[in-house]
Design a protein around this motif. Structure first.
Motif, PDB file in Angstrom:
ATOM      1  N   LEU A 420       0.813  -1.210   0.000  1.00 24.40           N
ATOM      2  CA  LEU A 420       0.000   0.000   0.000  1.00 24.40           C
ATOM      3  C   LEU A 420       0.849   1.264   0.000  1.00 24.40           C
ATOM      4  O   LEU A 420       0.349   2.338  -0.326  1.00 24.40           O
ATOM      5  CB  LEU A 420      -0.930   0.011   1.217  1.00 24.40           C
ATOM      6  CG  LEU A 420      -1.840  -1.209   1.386  1.00 24.40           C
ATOM      7  CD1 LEU A 420      -2.703  -1.056   2.622  1.00 24.40           C
ATOM      8  CD2 LEU A 420      -2.706  -1.419   0.167  1.00 24.40           C
ATOM      9  N   VAL A 421       2.107   1.153   0.395  1.00 22.20           N
ATOM     10  CA  VAL A 421       3.000   2.313   0.456  1.00 22.20           C
ATOM     11  C   VAL A 421       3.640   2.505  -0.915  1.00 22.20           C
ATOM     12  O   VAL A 421       4.414   1.661  -1.375  1.00 22.20           O
ATOM     13  CB  VAL A 421       4.083   2.111   1.537  1.00 22.20           C
ATOM     14  CG1 VAL A 421       5.029   3.312   1.566  1.00 22.20           C
ATOM     15  CG2 VAL A 421       3.443   1.891   2.906  1.00 22.20           C
ATOM     16  N   MET A 422       3.315   3.618  -1.571  1.00 21.44           N
ATOM     17  CA  MET A 422       3.797   3.835  -2.934  1.00 21.44           C
ATOM     18  C   MET A 422       5.323   3.826  -3.004  1.00 21.44           C
ATOM     19  O   MET A 422       5.901   3.377  -3.992  1.00 21.44           O
ATOM     20  CB  MET A 422       3.259   5.159  -3.469  1.00 21.44           C
ATOM     21  CG  MET A 422       1.747   5.189  -3.626  1.00 21.44           C
ATOM     22  SD  MET A 422       1.155   4.048  -4.885  1.00 21.44           S
ATOM     23  CE  MET A 422      -0.208   4.980  -5.568  1.00 21.44           C
ATOM     24  N   GLY A 423       5.979   4.319  -1.969  1.00 25.07           N
ATOM     25  CA  GLY A 423       7.423   4.403  -1.964  1.00 25.07           C
ATOM     26  C   GLY A 423       8.126   3.062  -1.928  1.00 25.07           C
ATOM     27  O   GLY A 423       9.346   2.987  -2.121  1.00 25.07           O
ATOM     28  N   ASN A 424       7.378   1.989  -1.702  1.00 24.91           N
ATOM     29  CA  ASN A 424       7.973   0.648  -1.689  1.00 24.91           C
ATOM     30  C   ASN A 424       7.921  -0.018  -3.064  1.00 24.91           C
ATOM     31  O   ASN A 424       8.143  -1.221  -3.180  1.00 24.91           O
ATOM     32  CB  ASN A 424       7.277  -0.235  -0.656  1.00 24.91           C
ATOM     33  CG  ASN A 424       7.629   0.167   0.767  1.00 24.91           C
ATOM     34  OD1 ASN A 424       8.611   0.872   1.001  1.00 24.91           O
ATOM     35  ND2 ASN A 424       6.827  -0.270   1.722  1.00 24.91           N
ATOM     36  N   ASP A 425       7.607   0.766  -4.080  1.00 22.50           N
ATOM     37  CA  ASP A 425       7.508   0.187  -5.424  1.00 22.50           C
ATOM     38  C   ASP A 425       8.839  -0.357  -5.914  1.00 22.50           C
ATOM     39  O   ASP A 425       8.893  -1.384  -6.585  1.00 22.50           O
ATOM     40  CB  ASP A 425       6.947   1.210  -6.408  1.00 22.50           C
ATOM     41  CG  ASP A 425       7.847   2.437  -6.556  1.00 22.50           C
ATOM     42  OD1 ASP A 425       8.336   2.946  -5.534  1.00 22.50           O
ATOM     43  OD2 ASP A 425       8.060   2.885  -7.694  1.00 22.50           O
ATOM     44  N   GLU A 426       9.948   0.321  -5.580  1.00 22.28           N
ATOM     45  CA  GLU A 426      11.255  -0.143  -6.050  1.00 22.28           C
ATOM     46  C   GLU A 426      11.627  -1.470  -5.402  1.00 22.28           C
ATOM     47  O   GLU A 426      12.166  -2.367  -6.062  1.00 22.28           O
ATOM     48  CB  GLU A 426      12.321   0.914  -5.768  1.00 22.28           C
ATOM     49  CG  GLU A 426      13.743   0.496  -6.108  1.00 22.28           C
ATOM     50  CD  GLU A 426      13.956   0.124  -7.570  1.00 22.28           C
ATOM     51  OE1 GLU A 426      14.949  -0.565  -7.868  1.00 22.28           O
ATOM     52  OE2 GLU A 426      13.129   0.515  -8.422  1.00 22.28           O
ATOM     53  N   LYS A 427      11.335  -1.609  -4.109  1.00 24.82           N
ATOM     54  CA  LYS A 427      11.587  -2.889  -3.427  1.00 24.82           C
ATOM     55  C   LYS A 427      10.771  -3.996  -4.086  1.00 24.82           C
ATOM     56  O   LYS A 427      11.265  -5.103  -4.326  1.00 24.82           O
ATOM     57  CB  LYS A 427      11.238  -2.776  -1.947  1.00 24.82           C
ATOM     58  CG  LYS A 427      11.337  -4.081  -1.165  1.00 24.82           C
ATOM     59  CD  LYS A 427      10.999  -3.853   0.295  1.00 24.82           C
ATOM     60  CE  LYS A 427      10.995  -5.155   1.092  1.00 24.82           C
ATOM     61  NZ  LYS A 427       9.853  -6.023   0.784  1.00 24.82           N
ATOM     62  N   ALA A 428       9.500  -3.706  -4.392  1.00 24.62           N
ATOM     63  CA  ALA A 428       8.649  -4.700  -5.048  1.00 24.62           C
ATOM     64  C   ALA A 428       9.194  -5.042  -6.436  1.00 24.62           C
ATOM     65  O   ALA A 428       9.173  -6.210  -6.854  1.00 24.62           O
ATOM     66  CB  ALA A 428       7.216  -4.183  -5.141  1.00 24.62           C
ATOM     67  N   ARG A 429       9.679  -4.042  -7.149  1.00 23.76           N
ATOM     68  CA  ARG A 429      10.233  -4.297  -8.487  1.00 23.76           C
ATOM     69  C   ARG A 429      11.446  -5.219  -8.406  1.00 23.76           C
ATOM     70  O   ARG A 429      11.573  -6.178  -9.181  1.00 23.76           O
ATOM     71  CB  ARG A 429      10.621  -2.976  -9.155  1.00 23.76           C
ATOM     72  CG  ARG A 429      11.062  -3.123 -10.610  1.00 23.76           C
ATOM     73  CD  ARG A 429      11.667  -1.833 -11.154  1.00 23.76           C
ATOM     74  NE  ARG A 429      12.933  -1.534 -10.507  1.00 23.76           N
ATOM     75  CZ  ARG A 429      14.096  -2.099 -10.829  1.00 23.76           C
ATOM     76  NH1 ARG A 429      14.146  -3.004 -11.799  1.00 23.76           N
ATOM     77  NH2 ARG A 429      15.196  -1.762 -10.188  1.00 23.76           N
ATOM     78  N   ARG A 430      12.326  -4.938  -7.438  1.00 19.58           N
ATOM     79  CA  ARG A 430      13.527  -5.771  -7.292  1.00 19.58           C
ATOM     80  C   ARG A 430      13.165  -7.198  -6.888  1.00 19.58           C
ATOM     81  O   ARG A 430      13.886  -8.144  -7.211  1.00 19.58           O
ATOM     82  CB  ARG A 430      14.477  -5.163  -6.254  1.00 19.58           C
ATOM     83  CG  ARG A 430      15.152  -3.884  -6.715  1.00 19.58           C
ATOM     84  CD  ARG A 430      16.362  -3.553  -5.839  1.00 19.58           C
ATOM     85  NE  ARG A 430      16.053  -3.550  -4.421  1.00 19.58           N
ATOM     86  CZ  ARG A 430      15.678  -2.483  -3.724  1.00 19.58           C
ATOM     87  NH1 ARG A 430      15.581  -1.308  -4.338  1.00 19.58           N
ATOM     88  NH2 ARG A 430      15.423  -2.563  -2.438  1.00 19.58           N
ATOM     89  N   SER A 431      12.064  -7.357  -6.194  1.00 21.33           N
ATOM     90  CA  SER A 431      11.633  -8.687  -5.760  1.00 21.33           C
ATOM     91  C   SER A 431      11.049  -9.503  -6.896  1.00 21.33           C
ATOM     92  O   SER A 431      10.909 -10.724  -6.770  1.00 21.33           O
ATOM     93  CB  SER A 431      10.601  -8.563  -4.634  1.00 21.33           C
ATOM     94  OG  SER A 431      11.157  -7.906  -3.513  1.00 21.33           O
ATOM     95  N   GLY A 432      10.662  -8.843  -7.979  1.00 25.69           N
ATOM     96  CA  GLY A 432      10.100  -9.557  -9.125  1.00 25.69           C
ATOM     97  C   GLY A 432       8.615  -9.371  -9.326  1.00 25.69           C
ATOM     98  O   GLY A 432       8.032  -9.985 -10.220  1.00 25.69           O
TER      99      GLY A 432
END
Length: 666
Positions: A420-432
């Motif tokens: 839900l936290v928009m700023g965690n998009d990069e972490k999610a991207r790196r996770s796949g």
């Protein structure tokens, strides 16, 4: 195809029934038997359903296997399809629930003929309706078998998963007689794929029902407490800490707390460890018995504990219908120094957040089972993607293994992060992950606080992974129940088709201005469930837990508008998926202007977020295009659809309160 068998079965049924359907489900030009009674439509269900199934099958390519994912059928090597998806979110049990026998009275009849609650067959009925609106992806809440034990509400929650690898029998439709529910789900997926729609499911690998079917085979995968102390079980309050999550530096305070010590004393070893021989006898006598938990409590004095929030001093009560799975054989590495050597496996704020507090010995066979869930549904049913519930709380290694294994089998398989936290998009991207759930539903209504402007002008343009763009989710208030009601719902629905890095998401019922929420999990309190008139049969009901029917046969809706928006979005995807748009009127808090331009053509969206007053907009296209003349074709202005203006470098536009205009520019 199993869908062929569904058609043969339906055509073979000759019983005469009057079967009411919502007017929205009636395909254009339907020529079958039709009766009108008051304001309700009645059909012959076998004729109606076979007409729809036959129409879908007529579009199938000979010899093609539609039980495979669309990505496999199309030989796609990645999951980028999700970037341009137009998603319809559905909870099958409530989306297709309807009073077919008597439209004035909903009751899941004890009948061999009527299924009033939602079914996969009725989702097939809805496919022409969904296609008309332009949806190409269907996202379902869990369809896995769920428990009746400790259930919330009258029906229980789909998130109380009894068995990860079986479809819930309650989605069987009685019109199909003795057909197997898994075959019905397969038939639905085949039908959706024939129509070019992908199917995405919700999966919950961190918790299960407290009477999970997995217990008899793997009791060590669960936590156990003294059953006699269940009434006192709750998350321990910790004085000296506020509303916070466990951190390494606060562990000494947490574990020295008297309430925590009492909490830890409730836990026991799993039954097969306490008495191996007695457990083997118990399993042999109860194999295949779904209602074994009460007997287990009597014989061993143990029970699986309810779940609770990973936030310290959270006022939420325990989650009585679910329990946490035991992901490690040992205690969290950072916490074990505070524990006696004899401490049985336990649940506490750090254990729940195993992404931050892992152990050192994974429960390897449980991890293997969890990482096989998505591939199972992809292989067996052709499911095209999934949302991973609570992925952020899983051990990092397990989260990565889940994603990697799903994509190894099918590189087109798309996975949504419950982030839900928009700023965690990069972490999610790196996770796949392929996209995140996001929080557009929270920012968009807060226009006067400047949050809508912040979302469109700051947050979304900088996203490194797309987010679902929706004004409501199954856990939020309905858009039409917010301030400015239907006008706001229309306003936000339009916006979410044209946002940078946004994937359009419509929640079932949004298109007919439904106001009753499905759940209260986000941005909604207990009062939010009572928005219907008290005499409404679904007053106070929540779809996650209770009988719940959408208010079909609506006197006003967004269906035609959504159809138009889908068409505009699809014809301008090259613009929407390219560089970030030009941002107009950055100083005006309640006005929104986005202009996508590729040097030859453009897409302009102008929105007046002031619901009280008309606004005049000065639009300087020439500043962005370096052109002196433009053809502006209004695709959406006053909903007239197609008017065209010849304008110079700039022009003026008037918009009424809450109005949105969309134009193609050349």
């Amino acid at each position: 195809m199993i869908l062929d068998r569904v058609l043969r079965l339906l055509k073979g049924r000759k019983e005469k029934l009057d079967y009411s359907i919502p007017k929205e489900w009636l395909p254009a030009g339907y020529s079958g038997t039709l009766k009108l009674r008051d304001r309700y439509i009645f059909v012959d269900p076998y004729e109606y359903s076979s007409t729809i199934v036959e129409g879908i099958l007529s579009r199938a390519d000979q010899g093609r296997d539609y039980s495979k994912s669309l990505g496999r059928m199309r030989m796609e090597n990645d999951s980028t399809w999700v970037n341009s998806a137009i998603i319809y979110g559905s909870f099958v049990r409530s989306t297709t629930a309807y009073s077919h026998h008597d439209p004035e009275f909903f009751s899941d009849l004890d009948s061999q003929q009527y299924s009033e609650s939602g079914t996969f067959l009725k989702m097939i009925f809805m496919l022409p309706y969904l296609e008309r609106m332009g949806f190409d992806t269907l996202y379902f809440l869990p369809v896995t078998s769920y428990s009746d034990k400790f259930k919330k509400g009258e029906l229980g929650s789909p998130y109380s998963v009894k068995d990860f690898f079986s479809i819930d029998e309650r989605y069987h439709d009685r019109l199909l007689g003795d057909m197997n529910v898994e075959e019905e789900f397969t038939a639905f997926v085949e039908a959706a794929h024939i129509m070019g729609m992908r199917v995405v499911l919700d999966f919950i690998p961190r918790t299960s029902a407290r009477d999970s079917a997995l217990i008899l085979k793997n009791p060590e995968w669960f936590y156990w407490i003294d059953a006699s102390r269940l009434k006192d079980y709750k998350p321990p309050r910790i004085e000296g800490l506020g509303f916070d999550q466990a951190r390494v530096e606060t562990l000494p305070l947490i574990y020295s707390n008297e309430n925590v010590r009492k909490h830890l004393s409730m836990f026991r070893d799993s039954p097969e460890k306490l008495n191996p021989e007695k457990w083997r006898n118990f399993v042999s006598h109860h194999e295949g018995n779904e209602n074994f938990l009460d007997e287990l409590v009597k014989e061993f004095g143990l029970i699986t504990p309810p779940g609770f929030s990973d936030w310290i001093n959270d006022n939420q009560p325990t989650w009585d219908d679910i329990t946490f799975l035991r992901l490690y054989k040992d205690h969290p590495t950072e916490s074990r120094r505070f524990l006696p050597e004899s401490q049985p496996p336990y649940v506490l704020f750090d254990v729940v957040k195993s992404s931050f507090f892992p152990g050192s010995e994974p429960m390897s066979n449980l991890w293997e089972s969890i990482e096989n869930i998505m591939p199972f549904y992809n292989e067996k049913f052709g499911v095209d993607g999934a949302r991973l519930d609570m992925g952020h709380a899983l051990p990092r290694e397990l989260e990565l293994r889940i994603i990697r294994k799903a994509k190894e089998r099918d590189p087109s398989f798309a996975i949504i992060a419950e982030e839900l936290v928009m700023g965690n998009d990069e972490k999610a991207r790196r996770s796949g992950y392929d996209c995140i759930l996001g929080n557009t539903w929270w920012m968009e209504p807060r226009i006067n606080e400047g949050k809508l402007k912040e979302l469109l002008y700051e947050v979304l343009p900088s996203m490194r992974l797309p987010t679902l763009a929706g004004i409501e989710t199954p856990d939020t208030p309905r858009a039409a129940a917010r301030k400015n009601g239907r006008r706001f719902s229309r306003f936000a629905t339009i916006l979410n088709y044209f946002l940078p890095h946004g994937i359009t998401y419509i929640n079932s019922g949004q298109e007919i201005f439904e106001i009753q929420p499905m759940n209260l999990g986000l941005d909604n309190d207990e009062e939010g469930r009572y928005v219907l008139p008290p005499n409404d049969p679904f007053y106070g009901k929540l779809a996650f837990f209770d009988p719940y029917v959408l208010h079909w046969n609506a006197d006003d809706d967004l269906i035609d508008l959504i159809s138009l928006l889908s068409s505009i979005r699809r014809s301008n995807l090259d613009l929407l998926n390219s560089n970030n748009p030009k941002l107009l009127w950055e100083e005006d808090k309640t006005s929104v202007g986005l202009f996508y331009w590729n040097g030859v053509k453009g897409l302009l969206m102008v929105a007046n977020g002031d619901f009280e007053a008309m606004k005049e907009f000065h639009i300087d296209l020439g500043f962005h295009t370096w052109r002196g003349n433009h053809k502006v074709q209004w695709k959406l202005k006053g909903f007239d659809g197609q008017s065209e203006w010849d304008v110079g470098g700039d022009f003026h536009l008037s918009l009424g309160p809450g109005e949105v205009a969309v134009a193609e520019v050349r």
